[in-house]
Design a protein around this motif. Structure first.
Motif, mmCIF file in Angstrom:
data_model
loop_
_atom_site.group_PDB
_atom_site.id
_atom_site.type_symbol
_atom_site.label_atom_id
_atom_site.label_comp_id
_atom_site.label_asym_id
_atom_site.label_seq_id
_atom_site.Cartn_x
_atom_site.Cartn_y
_atom_site.Cartn_z
ATOM 1 N N ARG A 156 0.813 -1.218 0.000
ATOM 2 C CA ARG A 156 0.000 0.000 0.000
ATOM 3 C C ARG A 156 0.844 1.264 0.000
ATOM 4 O O ARG A 156 0.485 2.269 -0.614
ATOM 5 N N SER A 157 1.987 1.236 0.694
ATOM 6 C CA SER A 157 2.835 2.429 0.724
ATOM 7 C C SER A 157 3.425 2.706 -0.660
ATOM 8 O O SER A 157 3.530 3.860 -1.094
ATOM 9 N N ARG A 158 3.794 1.635 -1.366
ATOM 10 C CA ARG A 158 4.312 1.810 -2.720
ATOM 11 C C ARG A 158 3.219 2.301 -3.653
ATOM 12 O O ARG A 158 3.469 3.127 -4.547
ATOM 13 N N THR A 207 0.620 4.163 -2.844
ATOM 14 C CA THR A 207 0.391 5.575 -2.543
ATOM 15 C C THR A 207 1.488 6.448 -3.143
ATOM 16 O O THR A 207 1.218 7.504 -3.732
ATOM 17 N N ALA A 208 2.731 5.995 -3.005
ATOM 18 C CA ALA A 208 3.853 6.757 -3.563
ATOM 19 C C ALA A 208 3.758 6.828 -5.083
ATOM 20 O O ALA A 208 4.050 7.871 -5.698
ATOM 21 N N LEU A 209 3.346 5.726 -5.703
ATOM 22 C CA LEU A 209 3.190 5.709 -7.156
ATOM 23 C C LEU A 209 2.105 6.673 -7.596
ATOM 24 O O LEU A 209 2.262 7.408 -8.582
ATOM 25 N N LEU A 210 0.995 6.701 -6.875
ATOM 26 C CA LEU A 210 -0.098 7.611 -7.211
ATOM 27 C C LEU A 210 0.369 9.061 -7.118
ATOM 28 O O LEU A 210 0.052 9.883 -7.981
ATOM 29 N N GLU A 211 1.145 9.381 -6.098
ATOM 30 C CA GLU A 211 1.663 10.740 -5.950
ATOM 31 C C GLU A 211 2.600 11.092 -7.105
ATOM 32 O O GLU A 211 2.555 12.207 -7.640
ATOM 33 N N SER A 212 3.455 10.145 -7.498
ATOM 34 C CA SER A 212 4.389 10.393 -8.602
ATOM 35 C C SER A 212 3.649 10.619 -9.916
ATOM 36 O O SER A 212 3.998 11.499 -10.706
ATOM 37 N N LEU A 213 2.602 9.829 -10.152
ATOM 38 C CA LEU A 213 1.830 9.970 -11.387
ATOM 39 C C LEU A 213 1.064 11.293 -11.413
ATOM 40 O O LEU A 213 0.988 11.955 -12.450
ATOM 41 N N SER A 214 0.505 11.681 -10.275
ATOM 42 C CA SER A 214 -0.216 12.959 -10.202
ATOM 43 C C SER A 214 0.735 14.120 -10.462
ATOM 44 O O SER A 214 0.394 15.076 -11.169
ATOM 45 N N GLU A 215 1.941 14.019 -9.915
ATOM 46 C CA GLU A 215 2.935 15.067 -10.146
ATOM 47 C C GLU A 215 3.350 15.102 -11.612
ATOM 48 O O GLU A 215 3.516 16.177 -12.201
ATOM 49 N N ALA A 216 3.519 13.926 -12.224
ATOM 50 C CA ALA A 216 3.903 13.864 -13.638
ATOM 51 C C ALA A 216 2.832 14.465 -14.528
ATOM 52 O O ALA A 216 3.142 15.120 -15.532
ATOM 53 N N GLU A 217 1.564 14.268 -14.171
ATOM 54 C CA GLU A 217 0.478 14.867 -14.951
ATOM 55 C C GLU A 217 0.560 16.386 -14.948
ATOM 56 O O GLU A 217 0.194 17.045 -15.922
ATOM 57 N N ARG A 218 1.024 16.951 -13.845
ATOM 58 C CA ARG A 218 1.114 18.417 -13.732
ATOM 59 C C ARG A 218 2.347 18.975 -14.436
ATOM 60 O O ARG A 218 2.461 20.189 -14.622
ATOM 61 N N THR A 219 3.273 18.098 -14.815
ATOM 62 C CA THR A 219 4.502 18.543 -15.481
ATOM 63 C C THR A 219 4.199 18.896 -16.927
ATOM 64 O O THR A 219 3.605 18.104 -17.658
ATOM 65 N N GLU A 220 4.593 20.080 -17.341
ATOM 66 C CA GLU A 220 4.178 20.583 -18.646
ATOM 67 C C GLU A 220 5.083 20.133 -19.790
ATOM 68 O O GLU A 220 4.611 19.921 -20.897
ATOM 69 N N SER A 221 6.377 20.005 -19.566
ATOM 70 C CA SER A 221 7.281 19.682 -20.671
ATOM 71 C C SER A 221 7.847 18.278 -20.544
ATOM 72 O O SER A 221 8.072 17.783 -19.439
ATOM 73 N N ASP A 222 8.085 17.634 -21.698
ATOM 74 C CA ASP A 222 8.679 16.305 -21.703
ATOM 75 C C ASP A 222 10.058 16.310 -21.068
ATOM 76 O O ASP A 222 10.469 15.333 -20.456
ATOM 77 N N ALA A 223 10.768 17.424 -21.236
ATOM 78 C CA ALA A 223 12.129 17.501 -20.700
ATOM 79 C C ALA A 223 12.150 17.342 -19.187
ATOM 80 O O ALA A 223 13.142 16.882 -18.610
ATOM 81 N N ASP A 224 11.051 17.732 -18.535
ATOM 82 C CA ASP A 224 10.988 17.637 -17.074
ATOM 83 C C ASP A 224 10.544 16.260 -16.585
ATOM 84 O O ASP A 224 10.584 15.985 -15.392
ATOM 85 N N LEU A 225 10.119 15.397 -17.517
ATOM 86 C CA LEU A 225 9.679 14.062 -17.129
ATOM 87 C C LEU A 225 10.872 13.108 -17.071
ATOM 88 O O LEU A 225 10.929 12.096 -17.764
ATOM 89 N N VAL A 226 11.832 13.437 -16.222
ATOM 90 C CA VAL A 226 13.076 12.667 -16.175
ATOM 91 C C VAL A 226 12.855 11.265 -15.646
ATOM 92 O O VAL A 226 13.646 10.358 -15.888
ATOM 93 N N GLU A 227 11.773 11.061 -14.922
ATOM 94 C CA GLU A 227 11.535 9.750 -14.320
ATOM 95 C C GLU A 227 10.468 8.962 -15.083
ATOM 96 O O GLU A 227 9.869 8.050 -14.542
ATOM 97 N N TRP A 228 10.252 9.305 -16.358
ATOM 98 C CA TRP A 228 9.183 8.663 -17.106
ATOM 99 C C TRP A 228 9.324 7.146 -17.128
ATOM 100 O O TRP A 228 8.388 6.410 -16.832
ATOM 101 N N GLU A 229 10.518 6.656 -17.515
ATOM 102 C CA GLU A 229 10.693 5.209 -17.592
ATOM 103 C C GLU A 229 10.538 4.569 -16.213
ATOM 104 O O GLU A 229 10.066 3.434 -16.090
ATOM 105 N N ASP A 230 10.931 5.297 -15.172
ATOM 106 C CA ASP A 230 10.736 4.786 -13.815
ATOM 107 C C ASP A 230 9.251 4.609 -13.508
ATOM 108 O O ASP A 230 8.848 3.649 -12.857
ATOM 109 N N LEU A 231 8.415 5.537 -13.989
ATOM 110 C CA LEU A 231 6.977 5.448 -13.716
ATOM 111 C C LEU A 231 6.383 4.209 -14.375
ATOM 112 O O LEU A 231 5.575 3.492 -13.775
#
Length: 336
Positions: A203-205, A207-231
Motif C-alpha cells: 500500500r505504501s508503494r 500511494t507513492a506511485l499515485l503521488e508520482s503519477l499525479s505530479e507527472a500529470e502536472r509537469t508541462e514539458s517532456d524535458a521535465d519528465l526525467v523519471e518517465w521510464e521509472d513510472l
C-alpha cells in the motif's frame, strides 16, 4: 531448453544491492539526504541498472529512502524536508562484505557484455532485419564463441533475436505486426496478473506511485519528465509483478523486453512521450487504491489497447527516417 540461470543471477544481484545499501544506511555510511543515483550504484556493483532499480524501489517501500524534486532518491524517510547531499557515492567507501565482493567479481563473462549487445540490437531492429555474425561479435568483445552463443541464447529467450532456416542469428525486424502481437500477449497476461497481485500490493508503494503519477500529470514539458521510464517500471513492478504466479511473472517480463526496447528507441529519435498514458496509469492506480480491482483490470486492458495504437503510430513516423550509418560491426543489414 534455455537455462533459468540468468533470472536467478539477476535476482541475486538485486538482493545484493538491496542488502548492501540497507546495511550501509543503517550504519550511517550513507548519510541522510544523500542523493542515490542508479548509474553510480550500478558501477559499484558491476551490474546493469535493472537490479539497482529494483533494489531502490524496495528500499523506498521500506521508507529508508524517498523521492524528491530532483533525479534519484534521498536517503531518509519521506515526510521530512532534507537538503540533498550530492556526494559521489563512489567516494564514500561503501562497505561490501568480502563474500559478496567475490561473487560480484566472478560474474560470468556473458553478463558483462549482455547489456551492450542488447542495446546494439535494439537500436537497429526498427529499421529492418540484421544478421549477427558470431565470429565478428566474438572478436568485437574479445570473447569466445561459447560466450557469444550464451548471450545470443538469452537474447533469443527474450524474443530479441531468432535463428532462420540457415541457422543464422537474425535480429528484427521490429514491425507494426510484432508490436501488435506483443501487446496482444500483454492483454492476455497482465490484467489477470494485476487481479491476482491486488491482495499482495504494498500500500505504501501504491500511494507513492499515485503521488508520482499525479505530479507527472502536472509537469508541462517532456524535458521535465526525467523519471518517465521509472513510472512505467513502477506501475508494472508494483501492480502487476506482485502476482504470486512466478511463471506468469517470467512470461510478462520476457514479453515486455522488446516493447520497452522499442519505446526507448522512439525516445532516442526525439518523438514525444506518451503523456496520455500517465493519466491512464493514474486512473488504474486510483482504482486499485479504492479496492475496485476488476475496474482497474478493465482500465489496464483498455490502456494496453490504446498504448498499442499510439506505439504503432509513432513507429510509422520512424519508418521514414533513414537507417543509422553507424551500427555495431557484427551486425549486417539483410536486403529486403
Amino acid at each position: 531448453m534455455p537455462s533459468s540461470k540468468p533470472r536467478q543471477t539477476a535476482q541475486r544481484r538485486y538482493e545484493i544491492v538491496e542488502d548492501v545499501l540497507r546495511t550501509n544506511i543503517a550504519d550511517g555510511l550513507l548519510p541522510k539526504g544523500l542523493v542515490l543515483l542508479e548509474g553510480p550504484i550500478a558501477e559499484i556493483f558491476q551490474t546493469s541498472r535493472a537490479p539497482v532499480q529494483r533494489a531502490l524501489l524496495h528500499l523506498e517501500a521500506e521508507q529508508l529512502i524517498h523521492r524528491f524534486d530532483g533525479r534519484g532518491y534521498l536517503v531518509g524517510a519521506p515526510g521530512r524536508r532534507i537538503a540533498p547531499v550530492r556526494t559521489d557515492i563512489k567516494t564514500l567507501g561503501l562497505v561490501v562484505p568480502e563474500a559478496i565482493d567475490e561473487a560480484l567479481q566472478s560474474r560470468s563473462t556473458w553478463e558483462r557484455i549482455y547489456d551492450s549487445i542488447e542495446a546494439d540490437v535494439a537500436a537497429c531492429v526498427v529499421f529492418g532485419q540484421y544478421r549477427i555474425i558470431e565470429i565478428e561479435l566474438a572478436d568485437h568483445f574479445h570473447v569466445s564463441r561459447t560466450v557469444v552463443r550464451d548471450v545470443l541464447g538469452r537474447l533469443q529467450e527474450r524474443g530479441l533475436v531468432h535463428k532462420n532456416q540457415s541457422s543464422h542469428w537474425i535480429a528484427g525486424p521490429l514491425t507494426a505486426k510484432s508490436i501488435k502481437d506483443r501487446f496482444a500477449l500483454r492483454r492476455i497476461l497482465e490484467p489477470p496478473a494485476l487481479v491476482s497481485a491486488a491482495p499482495r500490493i504494498d500500500r505504501s508503494r501504491l500511494t507513492a506511485l499515485l503521488e508520482s503519477l499525479s505530479e507527472a500529470e502536472r509537469t508541462e514539458s517532456d524535458a521535465d519528465l526525467v523519471e518517465w521510464e521509472d513510472l512505467e517500471t513502477k506501475l508494472v513492478e508494483t501492480c502487476v509483478m506482485a502476482t504470486p504466479n512466478e511463471r506468469l511473472r517470467d512470461l510478462i517480463r520476457d514479453n515486455l523486453l522488446p516493447v520497452v526496447a522499442s519505446e526507448r528507441l522512439l525516445r532516442q529519435f526525439g518523438l514525444p512521450r506518451d503523456r496520455i498514458a500517465i493519466a491512464e496509469y493514474r486512473l488504474i492506480v486510483e482504482l486499485l487504491a479504492r479496492g475496485a480491482i476488476d475496474a482497474a483490470a478493465a482500465m489496464f486492458d483498455a490502456h494496453l489497447e490504446e498504448a498499442k495504437n499510439r506505439n504503432i503510430a509513432q513507429m510509422k513516423i520512424v519508418a521514414v527516417i533513414p537507417a543509422p550509418q553507424s551500427i555495431a560491426p557484427y551486425l549486417t543489414r539483410i536486403a529486403e
